[in-house]
Design an enzyme around this catalytic site. Structure first.
Site, PDB file in Angstrom:
ATOM      1  N   ASN A 184       0.842  -1.220   0.000  1.00 44.44           N
ATOM      2  CA  ASN A 184       0.000   0.000   0.000  1.00 44.44           C
ATOM      3  C   ASN A 184       0.868   1.258   0.000  1.00 44.44           C
ATOM      4  O   ASN A 184       0.363   2.374   0.095  1.00 44.44           O
ATOM      5  CB  ASN A 184      -0.968  -0.018   1.200  1.00 44.44           C
ATOM      6  CG  ASN A 184      -0.239   0.086   2.540  1.00 44.44           C
ATOM      7  OD1 ASN A 184       0.993   0.239   2.569  1.00 44.44           O
ATOM      8  ND2 ASN A 184      -0.965   0.003   3.627  1.00 44.44           N
ATOM      9  N   SER A 228      10.266 -11.387  14.081  1.00 42.72           N
ATOM     10  CA  SER A 228      11.340 -10.526  14.577  1.00 42.72           C
ATOM     11  C   SER A 228      11.909 -11.076  15.870  1.00 42.72           C
ATOM     12  O   SER A 228      11.210 -11.716  16.642  1.00 42.72           O
ATOM     13  CB  SER A 228      10.775  -9.120  14.822  1.00 42.72           C
ATOM     14  OG  SER A 228      11.679  -8.350  15.582  1.00 42.72           O
ATOM     15  N   TYR A 250       3.690  -3.420  18.894  1.00 40.03           N
ATOM     16  CA  TYR A 250       4.312  -3.929  17.651  1.00 40.03           C
ATOM     17  C   TYR A 250       4.832  -5.342  17.898  1.00 40.03           C
ATOM     18  O   TYR A 250       4.531  -6.274  17.148  1.00 40.03           O
ATOM     19  CB  TYR A 250       5.460  -3.014  17.198  1.00 40.03           C
ATOM     20  CG  TYR A 250       6.433  -3.735  16.307  1.00 40.03           C
ATOM     21  CD1 TYR A 250       7.645  -4.199  16.797  1.00 40.03           C
ATOM     22  CD2 TYR A 250       6.107  -4.015  14.986  1.00 40.03           C
ATOM     23  CE1 TYR A 250       8.517  -4.917  16.001  1.00 40.03           C
ATOM     24  CE2 TYR A 250       6.976  -4.720  14.172  1.00 40.03           C
ATOM     25  CZ  TYR A 250       8.182  -5.174  14.687  1.00 40.03           C
ATOM     26  OH  TYR A 250       9.048  -5.888  13.898  1.00 40.03           O
ATOM     27  N   LYS A 271       3.690  -9.409  16.418  1.00 38.57           N
ATOM     28  CA  LYS A 271       4.544 -10.490  15.893  1.00 38.57           C
ATOM     29  C   LYS A 271       4.296 -11.779  16.684  1.00 38.57           C
ATOM     30  O   LYS A 271       4.152 -12.865  16.103  1.00 38.57           O
ATOM     31  CB  LYS A 271       6.023 -10.097  15.982  1.00 38.57           C
ATOM     32  CG  LYS A 271       6.434  -8.936  15.094  1.00 38.57           C
ATOM     33  CD  LYS A 271       6.212  -9.224  13.611  1.00 38.57           C
ATOM     34  CE  LYS A 271       6.766  -8.100  12.738  1.00 38.57           C
ATOM     35  NZ  LYS A 271       6.470  -8.289  11.308  1.00 38.57           N
TER      36      LYS A 271
END
Ligand code: WQD
Length: 334
Positions: A32, A124, A148, A152
């Site tokens: 996007n 991550s 964040y 994950k």
């Protein structure tokens, strides 16, 4: 073989697309462009000399995803697309959960409808949280210290449960350590919007004269020089790790978490010194208080990637800084 790469115009996504094309795969990208520039798609084609199919679309658009799987016979998916700024995730948790989890739900639904059940997920090292001992190993418990990081952890769980419920799924959860550097062409690299949160893009902007000095977050950690130690990995090594993971998911089923790191730790001040050498000038820095949520030391146990993928990182810190500086010169110094 055709690979669908979500977020393929981003830093790691673009480098991975180049290596996929070099290896003879066909590539379809959906992005996007919320944290990437359209010229990245042109540069992927320029570097590889091969065409890609690009859709400017948001993962949460189910009809847009269905269209891609209708127009292309996708063999496997590499899922990079997602918001990734730790401080922003603390300010905007709802947006982070909605975007990162919602996008994954839609992607998996479109994949299942199309009969495509092979996915490599961009996870991550942040999922190792604050309490595991280094070197971090895949079987260790996961947790997070910010929204964040929790996206994950949650997406790893979602994909794991999917593979347990339907054994036809093949899932590779790639836990990146600290990706830095750039393709040797200098055409693609790390180019975040706004003030960089991460160390290397910030250092590269100091080197290019865009910022006055490096701000070192704390020099009172229990590390050799008191500054934070991380496992920096060249983004091209990381991209090649994704190639190994794609081959693996195409030939297997089940779910595997795999570290992609070098197994070596480097401190902030060592990075500043290496970058000063790469750019040929002493980079100024000042010591500031620790950044909340940071851990002292983070580096990978790399045994599983070698055993499962036959992959290991090959590029050193000097190469990472030299390639990063080469990109920064092209990007910032006209
Ligand atoms: C590295 C070191 C800082 C900036 C994060 C995410 C992780 C992944 C990589 C997405 C630390 C110090 C930093 C600065 C500094 N992102 N630092 N001055 O925090 O290890 O990992 O980015 O997947 O999920 O958590 O990377 O580059 O922000 O920090 O001193 O201006 O540099 O304290 O020791 P981090 P980073």
């Amino acid at each position: 073989m055709k690979i669908f790469v979500t977020g393929g115009a981003g830093f790691i996504g673009s480098h991975t697309c180049v290596e996929l094309l070099n290896a003879g795969y066909e590539v379809v990208i959906a992005d996007n462009l919320s944290n990437a520039k359209p010229e990245a798609v042109e540069n992927i084609q320029k570097i590889s000399g091969k065409p890609v199919v690009f859709y400017k679309t948001d993962l949460r658009d189910l009809e847009g995803m269905r269209k891609i799987f209708t127009e292309h016979d996708i063999d496997a998916v590499i899922h990079f697309a997602g918001l990734k700024a730790v401080p922003e995730s603390v300010q905007k948790p709802l947006e982070y959960y909605e975007n990162n989890l919602g996008g994954t739900f839609v992607l998996c639904q479109a994949m299942r409808e199309a009969g495509c059940r092979k996915i490599v997920f961009s996870s991550s090292a942040t999922v190792y949280g604050m309490h595991n001992p280094v070197p971090f190993k895949e079987g260790m418990p996961t947790s997070a210290t910010n929204p964040y990081g929790y996206t994950k952890v949650m997406i790893e769980q979602i994909l794991t449960d999917l593979a347990l419920a339907d054994p036809q799924w093949s899932v590779s959860l790639l836990r990146y350590f600290n990706p830095i550097g750039a393709h040797s062409s200098g055409l693609i690299g790390e180019d975040p919007n706004g003030i960089p949160n991460n160390l290397l893009p910030y250092v590269s902007q100091v080197a290019a004269g865009l910022r006055p000095e490096v701000v070192v977050y704390g020099n009172d950690y229990d590390t050799p020089d008191g500054t934070g130690v991380r496992d920096y990995i060249h983004v091209v090594d990381l991209a090649l790790g994704h190639l190994s993971a794609v081959k693996y998911v195409l030939e297997h089923t089940g779910v595997e978490a795999v570290n992609l790191g070098t197994g070596q730790g480097t401190s902030v001040l060592e990075i500043v010194a290496a970058y000063s050498k790469a750019c040929g000038k002493e980079l100024p820095y000042r010591i500031a208080p620790r950044r909340p949520g940071d851990i002292a030391t983070c580096y990978a146990d790399t045994e599983k990637a070698r055993r499962l993928f036959g992959w290991e990182a090959k590029r050193n810190i000097e190469q990472m800084c030299a390639d990063s500086w080469n990109f920064a010169k092209n990007r910032y110094i006209k």
